[in-house]
Motif scaffolding. Structure first.
Motif, PDB file in Angstrom:
ATOM      1  N   VAL B 211     105.386  31.607  58.586  1.00  0.00           N
ATOM      2  CA  VAL B 211     104.822  30.268  58.644  1.00  0.00           C
ATOM      3  C   VAL B 211     103.303  30.327  58.691  1.00  0.00           C
ATOM      4  O   VAL B 211     102.602  29.531  58.064  1.00  0.00           O
ATOM      5  N   ASN B 212     102.780  31.272  59.456  1.00  0.00           N
ATOM      6  CA  ASN B 212     101.340  31.511  59.510  1.00  0.00           C
ATOM      7  C   ASN B 212     101.126  32.953  59.938  1.00  0.00           C
ATOM      8  O   ASN B 212     102.088  33.728  60.023  1.00  0.00           O
ATOM      9  N   GLN B 213      99.894  33.300  60.230  1.00  0.00           N
ATOM     10  CA  GLN B 213      99.600  34.688  60.583  1.00  0.00           C
ATOM     11  C   GLN B 213     100.482  35.198  61.714  1.00  0.00           C
ATOM     12  O   GLN B 213     100.952  36.336  61.696  1.00  0.00           O
ATOM     13  N   ASP B 214     100.728  34.357  62.694  1.00  0.00           N
ATOM     14  CA  ASP B 214     101.365  34.822  63.930  1.00  0.00           C
ATOM     15  C   ASP B 214     102.815  34.402  64.085  1.00  0.00           C
ATOM     16  O   ASP B 214     103.423  34.691  65.116  1.00  0.00           O
ATOM     17  N   THR B 215     103.371  33.720  63.107  1.00  0.00           N
ATOM     18  CA  THR B 215     104.707  33.148  63.297  1.00  0.00           C
ATOM     19  C   THR B 215     105.620  33.451  62.126  1.00  0.00           C
ATOM     20  O   THR B 215     105.250  33.251  60.968  1.00  0.00           O
ATOM     21  N   LEU B 216     106.813  33.905  62.463  1.00  0.00           N
ATOM     22  CA  LEU B 216     107.877  34.150  61.493  1.00  0.00           C
ATOM     23  C   LEU B 216     109.037  33.226  61.834  1.00  0.00           C
ATOM     24  O   LEU B 216     109.387  33.076  63.010  1.00  0.00           O
ATOM     25  N   SER B 217     109.620  32.617  60.818  1.00  0.00           N
ATOM     26  CA  SER B 217     110.826  31.823  61.064  1.00  0.00           C
ATOM     27  C   SER B 217     111.989  32.440  60.303  1.00  0.00           C
ATOM     28  O   SER B 217     111.811  33.018  59.227  1.00  0.00           O
ATOM     29  N   ILE B 218     113.156  32.336  60.912  1.00  0.00           N
ATOM     30  CA  ILE B 218     114.381  32.817  60.278  1.00  0.00           C
ATOM     31  C   ILE B 218     115.426  31.706  60.395  1.00  0.00           C
ATOM     32  O   ILE B 218     115.684  31.200  61.488  1.00  0.00           O
ATOM     33  N   ALA B 219     116.008  31.359  59.266  1.00  0.00           N
ATOM     34  CA  ALA B 219     117.093  30.387  59.242  1.00  0.00           C
ATOM     35  C   ALA B 219     118.310  31.043  58.606  1.00  0.00           C
ATOM     36  O   ALA B 219     118.173  31.740  57.593  1.00  0.00           O
ATOM     37  N   VAL B 220     119.471  30.838  59.198  1.00  0.00           N
ATOM     38  CA  VAL B 220     120.663  31.511  58.696  1.00  0.00           C
ATOM     39  C   VAL B 220     121.740  30.498  58.327  1.00  0.00           C
ATOM     40  O   VAL B 220     121.779  29.385  58.854  1.00  0.00           O
ATOM     41  N   THR B 221     122.595  30.928  57.426  1.00  0.00           N
ATOM     42  CA  THR B 221     123.817  30.193  57.108  1.00  0.00           C
ATOM     43  C   THR B 221     124.983  31.159  57.216  1.00  0.00           C
ATOM     44  O   THR B 221     124.941  32.258  56.646  1.00  0.00           O
ATOM     45  N   ILE B 222     125.991  30.748  57.972  1.00  0.00           N
ATOM     46  CA  ILE B 222     127.192  31.552  58.147  1.00  0.00           C
ATOM     47  C   ILE B 222     128.284  30.947  57.275  1.00  0.00           C
ATOM     48  O   ILE B 222     128.664  29.788  57.466  1.00  0.00           O
ATOM     49  N   ASP B 223     128.758  31.716  56.333  1.00  0.00           N
ATOM     50  CA  ASP B 223     129.868  31.256  55.490  1.00  0.00           C
ATOM     51  C   ASP B 223     131.034  32.218  55.740  1.00  0.00           C
ATOM     52  O   ASP B 223     131.064  33.321  55.204  1.00  0.00           O
ATOM     53  N   ASP B 224     131.948  31.771  56.586  1.00  0.00           N
ATOM     54  CA  ASP B 224     133.034  32.653  57.020  1.00  0.00           C
ATOM     55  C   ASP B 224     134.336  31.852  57.020  1.00  0.00           C
ATOM     56  O   ASP B 224     134.759  31.316  58.047  1.00  0.00           O
ATOM     57  N   PRO B 225     134.981  31.753  55.857  1.00  0.00           N
ATOM     58  CA  PRO B 225     136.161  30.877  55.759  1.00  0.00           C
ATOM     59  C   PRO B 225     137.347  31.345  56.592  1.00  0.00           C
ATOM     60  O   PRO B 225     138.262  30.545  56.834  1.00  0.00           O
ATOM     61  N   LYS B 226     137.327  32.572  57.032  1.00  0.00           N
ATOM     62  CA  LYS B 226     138.421  33.021  57.908  1.00  0.00           C
ATOM     63  C   LYS B 226     138.236  32.508  59.337  1.00  0.00           C
ATOM     64  O   LYS B 226     139.218  32.344  60.066  1.00  0.00           O
ATOM     65  N   ALA B 227     137.004  32.253  59.724  1.00  0.00           N
ATOM     66  CA  ALA B 227     136.726  31.821  61.098  1.00  0.00           C
ATOM     67  C   ALA B 227     136.372  30.340  61.207  1.00  0.00           C
ATOM     68  O   ALA B 227     136.665  29.707  62.218  1.00  0.00           O
TER      69      ALA B 227
END
Lengths: 134, 276
Positions: B211-227
């Motif tokens: 996002v900037n020098q000092d910040t990292l963002s992580i966004a996830v998507t879980i696609d798990d049709p068994k669960a």
């Protein structure tokens, strides 16, 4: 005050999240955060290892009966960044231990607490790691 | 990232040179330099990162959450059975309320299993991102483990030879987002500290943005049709750059874990049920 001491004291002052956030490894639900004990302690064992450091100590309760405590702190890797070393405590040290007791163990001769800080014989305060990595 | 930075970094050097021979355009040049410098930073994920402390309520150990239990899709019967069997270590903000029973937690990590991907991303211990040709490496203090994200153009294995705690991962840049796709997980671990399950069918997508020098963002998507009956989409969580931090050693050994259980964890169990 040397640099290490200054760092540790600073951590104590600026880490309001210590109480709620220490123990990702196993959570902190066991501890009563509404109760803070300050105990005059005689160190019986100091384990500076992961997943959590453990300080075992004897401390008299209000009736003079000696209680055998085990206090858990943060990880040794995290505390190493906070001025702690594996030599910070040794058996026989007379220190002051501050922490939150585990619920439901009142009246037992063996109890457990979550460590907040230790005041060493020379007055140095060594604090708990927080999630706020420097 | 060294590879990714090579081209963006070259651009401001050229622009600076042009600025020397065309002073009348200095303001516009300065803007271009700033934009290119920002672009270079955004394509450089390398460094030591630590998750930001939660500011949400209820305040949990971490910025909540990779996937928010309050937005959890309905589980399948398989997923629900796994969830019901879990005694988590941390109180979930989800509708199930507090399921923690101190001393009886059964998070696999308490038996020296690794946290695995993606759970370890929300560990309070820092991790380092290191780019090398063809790969992005993630070095986690917790478990002292390495993760490989292949960036050499290969595809995820359709029939992986083994199922892994961290799965198999490939990554690519889409604009300023480093997109990582993973599969080939085993089902021995949890998604998070709250006992949410995942299966061998999980496909994980992570989107990394500086996002900037000092910040990292992580966004996830879980696609798990068994669960889960539909994909579980997380909001970005944020990490701070920690340039002064060196990754420490955090191995789990049976000796240390057993000692911790005997001295600390097991004694805190009180048989009168769930202690709030």
């Amino acid at each position: 005050m040397n640099a290490t001491t200054a760092t540790v004291v600073a951590v104590l002052l600026v880490s309001p999240c210590v109480g709620s956030s220490l123990f990702a490894h196993h959570g902190a639900a066991a501890y009563d955060r509404t109760v803070t004990l300050t105990l005059k302690a005689s160190v019986t064992e100091f384990i500076f290892r992961n997943p959590h450091i453990i300080i075992s100590f004897d401390a008299p309760d209000e009736r003079g009966q000696v209680i055998h405590w085990s206090a858990e702190g943060g990880s040794s890797s995290g505390l190493s960044r906070r001025g702690w070393t594996w030599k910070t405590l040794k058996v026989g040290d007379q220190v002051t231990v501050v922490g939150n007791p585990a619920r439901g163990m009142e009246g037992q001769d063996k109890r457990v607490m979550a460590l907040s800080r230790v005041i060493l014989p020379n007055g140095q305060v060594v604090g708990q790691a927080s999630l706020t990595v420097p | 990232m060294r590879e990714a930075c090579a081209r963006p970094i070259a651009a401001p050097v050229i622009v600076l040179s042009l600025g020397l021979v065309a002073p009348a355009q200095s303001n516009r040049t300065s803007t271009v330099v700033q934009k290119n410098a920002l672009s270079a930073v955004r394509h450089d994920l390398d460094g030591v990162w630590a998750i930001k402390v939660a500011t949400t309520t209820p305040r949990t150990a971490f910025e909540c959450c990779l996937v928010d239990p309050r937005l959890r899709p309905p589980m399948t019967a398989w997923g629900q059975a796994r969830f019901d069997a879990a005694v988590p270590s941390s109180r979930s903000p989800g509708p199930e309320g507090n399921r923690v029973i101190p001393g009886k937690e059964n998070d696999p990590a308490l038996s020296c299993f690794p946290d695995g991907i993606p759970k370890i991303l929300t560990s309070p211990e820092p991790f380092e991102i290191i780019s090398v040709p063809g790969r992005v490496l993630m070095f986690f203090e917790k478990d002292h483990g390495w993760r490989q994200i292949w960036t050499d153009g290969r595809k995820l294995p359709e029939d992986p030879p083994e199922l892994r705690f961290d799965g198999y991962s490939v990554g690519r840049w889409e604009g300023d987002t480093f997109v990582v796709e993973s599969s080939g997980f085993n089902d021995k671990l949890w998604l998070d500290y709250y006992g949410d399950p995942h299966s061998e069918a999980m496909r994980l997508t992570e989107r990394y943005q500086r996002v900037n020098q000092d910040t990292l963002s992580i966004a996830v998507t879980i696609d798990d049709p068994k669960a889960y009956t539909k994909p579980w989409i997380g909001k970005p969580i944020h990490f701070s750059l920690r340039p002064r931090v060196e990754i420490g050693e955090w191995y789990c050994t049976v000796e240390d874990e057993n000692r911790f259980n005997e001295k600390i964890r097991f004694p805190t169990f009180v048989p009168d049920g769930n202690k709030k």
